[in-house]
Design a protein around this motif. Structure first.
Motif, PDB file in Angstrom:
ATOM      1  N   VAL A 140      34.950  44.114  49.988  1.00 36.41           N
ATOM      2  CA  VAL A 140      33.336  44.344  50.019  1.00 36.41           C
ATOM      3  C   VAL A 140      32.343  43.283  49.624  1.00 36.41           C
ATOM      4  O   VAL A 140      32.881  42.550  48.553  1.00 36.41           O
ATOM      5  N   LYS A 141      31.277  43.355  50.354  1.00 37.37           N
ATOM      6  CA  LYS A 141      30.573  42.064  49.879  1.00 37.37           C
ATOM      7  C   LYS A 141      29.095  42.727  49.650  1.00 37.37           C
ATOM      8  O   LYS A 141      28.408  43.565  50.465  1.00 37.37           O
ATOM      9  N   GLU A 142      28.622  42.586  48.425  1.00 37.96           N
ATOM     10  CA  GLU A 142      27.395  42.951  48.053  1.00 37.96           C
ATOM     11  C   GLU A 142      26.414  42.037  47.501  1.00 37.96           C
ATOM     12  O   GLU A 142      26.849  40.958  47.195  1.00 37.96           O
ATOM     13  N   THR A 169      31.777  39.370  46.441  1.00 36.86           N
ATOM     14  CA  THR A 169      32.750  39.758  47.149  1.00 36.86           C
ATOM     15  C   THR A 169      33.873  40.287  46.325  1.00 36.86           C
ATOM     16  O   THR A 169      34.440  39.491  45.329  1.00 36.86           O
ATOM     17  N   TYR A 170      34.453  41.600  46.823  1.00 38.39           N
ATOM     18  CA  TYR A 170      35.636  42.129  45.893  1.00 38.39           C
ATOM     19  C   TYR A 170      36.367  42.924  46.682  1.00 38.39           C
ATOM     20  O   TYR A 170      35.881  43.656  47.549  1.00 38.39           O
ATOM     21  N   VAL A 181      37.538  38.560  42.093  1.00 38.39           N
ATOM     22  CA  VAL A 181      36.323  38.768  42.609  1.00 38.39           C
ATOM     23  C   VAL A 181      35.825  37.104  42.886  1.00 38.39           C
ATOM     24  O   VAL A 181      36.031  36.214  42.455  1.00 38.39           O
ATOM     25  N   PHE A 182      34.913  37.179  43.841  1.00 39.00           N
ATOM     26  CA  PHE A 182      34.254  36.110  44.472  1.00 39.00           C
ATOM     27  C   PHE A 182      32.609  36.202  44.408  1.00 39.00           C
ATOM     28  O   PHE A 182      31.963  36.933  44.726  1.00 39.00           O
ATOM     29  N   LEU A 183      31.998  34.931  43.561  1.00 42.11           N
ATOM     30  CA  LEU A 183      30.578  35.043  43.233  1.00 42.11           C
ATOM     31  C   LEU A 183      30.012  33.987  43.794  1.00 42.11           C
ATOM     32  O   LEU A 183      30.337  32.930  43.775  1.00 42.11           O
TER      33      LEU A 183
END
Length: 367
Positions: A140-142, A169-170, A181-183
């Motif tokens: 999921v990309k927020e 993104t997680y 998670v990716f920030l």
């Protein structure tokens, strides 16, 4: 299937089957390689290295023209004794086999050249992409395109206050033995405690590992430095190098440079320099949640909910008249939002549900 056990990572990256699986997500090849990994679990590192080679060299490798490949095929045909292959046209008849051979060898040569010329900062950014590509769960990309912090709740109950112009993104669910998670940008994390499943935040050139705590990460694209500030608990911070990540993921303890409350770290990726210091002034922390202690002593429940609303930017709906005799004495510093709400409700005998981005509290009152 070939016996890949004795392959070098570069050789595996050049294999057509491996390339179809890695670059094009071919389902048939995916099944084959999943079975091979089951039978050869000790070669997982080989596969990961090969994926790293392939993903990061493919874009540049694709820039090699047909003529350049034809020339390389002609040169290779003579070097291995196939002197009858002629550039004038005979090579075209055997183009599929020769083309694949030349492509494989060119890829191997280019991989060595490419990795030697990379700067430390580039290697860390590429490692970020490799780790992201290895996530098998749906992602999921927020992105926060508003001018206010946005609350995001992860599958494990952890909460993220995502700042404007930031992206996270997680996975929809955290499978396996770690949470990743990716920030890009800035966010404040409150991580649900789970010692058996460490929580990793990858922010381009810097990685943060925690078991359960609250902290802020600032890693905007284009910034020369990445910053981590700890509010509660302990976190481990380390560069996004292959060696550092392998060490951290193999150890269930916090290694690297460990930060404790009121400490911060600034990372300069070009020099691989980590600088740890005390937070100079708590007032510099922009988010209300970071300066809020969540220490309540006989506090009216309406004030407790008002504090949570202000800190998290969410609406908590409750009947103030029914709950006028409800008071709370508790320390809720490092729990994620819904753990806080759950503990409050258990303490005062209430229930809650999430509805339309709001939290609804139902209670018969306190006596």
């Amino acid at each position: 299937m070939h016996n890949y056990r004795n392959f070098l990572p570069e050789e595996l990256a050049a294999d057509p089957s491996f390339r179809r699986w890695t670059l094009y997500n071919d389902p048939e090849e995916g099944t084959i390689w999943a079975e091979w990994l089951e039978l050869n679990p000790d070669k997982r590192e080989l596969v990961e290295k090969a994926r790293y080679f392939l993903i990061n060299t493919e874009a540049a490798f694709d820039q090699i023209t047909e003529d350049e490949i034809a020339n390389e095929i002609y040169r290779l045909s003579h070097s291995i004794g196939e002197n009858k292959a002629k550039k004038s046209g005979i090579w075209r008849r055997f183009r599929p086999n020769w083309y694949n051979m030349a492509a494989s060898i060119l890829l191997l040569m280019f991989a060595g050249w490419w990795f030697n010329k990379q700067t430390p900062s580039q290697q860390q950014q590429d490692q970020y992409k490799v780790i992201l590509s290895q996530i098998t769960e749906p992602l999921v990309k927020e992105e926060n395109v508003t001018d206010k912090a946005r609350l995001i709740v992860l599958a494990d109950g952890s909460t993220v206050l995502l700042q404007p112009k930031s992206r996270i993104t997680y996975p929809t669910n955290f499978e396996g033995n770690k949470r990743e998670v990716f920030l890009s940008g800035e966010a404040f994390f409150e991580v649900a405690k789970n010692p058996d499943k460490p929580f990793y935040v990858y922010a381009h050139t810097l990685a943060t590992k925690v078991l359960g705590t609250s902290f802020k990460v600032s890693a905007f694209e284009g910034d020369k430095e990445v910053k981590v500030v700890v509010k509660t608990g302990r976190v481990s911070v380390f560069p996004m190098t292959k060696e550092a990540i392998a060490t951290q993921q193999a150890d269930d303890k916090l290694g690297g440079m460990v930060l404790t409350p009121n400490q911060q770290i600034v990372f300069a990726p070009k020099e691989l320099r980590l600088t740890r210091s005390l937070v100079p002034d708590p007032k510099l922390l922009e988010l209300p949640i970071q300066s809020q202690s969540f220490e309540f002593k006989g506090t009216p429940i309406t004030e407790v909910f008002a504090t949570l609303e202000k800190s998290y930017g969410v609406k908590i709906i409750h009947d103030a008249d029914v709950m006028k005799n409800c008071f709370l004495t508790a320390s809720l510093s490092d729990e994620p939002l819904f753990e806080k709400i759950n503990l409050i409700c258990k303490t005062i005998g209430a229930q809650y549900e999430q509805l339309d981005a709001s939290i609804i509290i139902t209670s018969t009152g306190c006596y």
